[in-house]
Design a protein around this motif. Structure first.
Motif: not given
Length: 316
Positions: A201-207, A209-226
């Motif tokens: 399921g994670i691999r099916s999430i558009p990359g 979206v995750i990259e944008a969250a990380r660029l905004d400074g989200a940690s791995t835990a925050r990316v996973a939860l939010s």
């Protein structure tokens, strides 16, 4: 030739509209699977319900006494037995802990797998699938050896660290220690399904979206939860319902690791309790009633969970 009756003509036109609209085509593909389910599931379930309404003991099995219809007597006996309510409480608490532990471990490892290199991730998946493929009987025997009071390497390692209280310690003597031991074995053999499903399921999430969250400074835990968790709700629904069903009807691990339900039945769960009533005590009608109650509880829990997801707007 007589003209067909109006109701017959109306039914014929409705059937033709269904065929033109393609509404029958999905059902045509489902017919073989429904036939197999009907043969392997519906009929045995019907027999289970039927037996639960009879006084069906060893004399009736051997033909020494005639079969007697008892109506709701088995259910009244069951609901009036204090041990049944204690066993039901054990089952709910134990299954809930197993589901929580399985999803937590599998989900964390699924997120971790996305951060690992390809060969390390392959090793992780091979190790996890090895645990998943291990038969429940074999896994329970291995786990008992690991935690054996005298020869188990776990007690020896803890004693070597200076924890003298673990020399000869029995992990299956007390109620909750035994449940904890069985829980660890259940999580060990169940988390790979959750991990593989959520990783897919994670691999099916558009990359992006995750990259944008990380660029905004989200940690791995925050990316996973939010970010990941809200997008993984359909997959989470699958693994949660599957885990509830599997863990609620556990039999092998409890029966082997606690010696049939623990001291004085302190570690009984519904499936082991049903086995004892049906086969150890020869009360097959009462054992069938426990099976019917277990099935009804599983259906109710699953339906309540799925309905709650639908209320949140999930498409299942």
């Amino acid at each position: 030739m007589a003209t067909p009756a109006p109701p017959l003509r109306a039914a014929g036109r409705a059937f033709a509209r269904l065929r033109r609209g393609g509404r029958l085509e999905p059902w045509a593909y489902l017919v073989p699977a429904l036939a197999v389910l009907g043969a392997l599931l519906v009929y045995p379930l019907y027999q289970l319900v039927l037996v639960s309404f009879y006084d069906y003991r060893q004399p009736q099995v051997t033909g020494a006494q005639p079969l007697r219809f008892s109506g709701w007597e088995n259910y009244r006996t069951l609901l009036g037995d204090p041990q049944f309510w204690e066993v039901l409480g054990n089952t709910v608490v134990f299954a809930g802990a197993c589901v929580t532990g399985t999803i937590a471990v599998g989900g964390c490892l699924a997120v971790l797998a996305t951060r690992l290199s390809a060969w390390v991730r392959t090793l992780l998946f091979l190790a996890a699938l090895g645990a998943w493929a291990t038969p429940a009987v074999t896994g329970s025997a291995v786990w008992l050896f690991l935690f054996d009071p005298s020869l188990g390497p776990v007690n020896q390692a803890l004693a070597a660290l200076g924890l003298t209280g673990f020399e000869g310690h029995s992990w299956t003597y007390t109620k909750w220690s035994a449940f904890g031991l069985v829980l660890s074995q259940v999580v060990w053999c169940s988390f790979p399904f959750v991990m593989v499903t959520l990783y897919a399921g994670i691999r099916s999430i558009p990359g992006e979206v995750i990259e944008a969250a990380r660029l905004d400074g989200a940690s791995t835990a925050r990316v996973a939860l939010s970010v990941m968790l809200p997008m993984l709700r359909p997959a989470m629904a699958v693994v949660t319902v599957q885990s509830i069903i599997w863990d609620f009807k556990i039999f092998t691990q409890i029966y082997i690791m606690t010696g049939g339900g623990g001291i004085a039945g302190q570690n009984l769960v519904l499936n082991v309790y049903a086995y004892q009533q049906a086969f150890a005590s020869g009360q097959y009608g009462l054992g069938s009633a426990i099976g019917v109650v277990t099935t009804a509880l599983l259906l109710m829990i699953s339906l309540v969970y799925l309905r709650a997801l639908r209320r949140q707007g999930e498409v299942l």
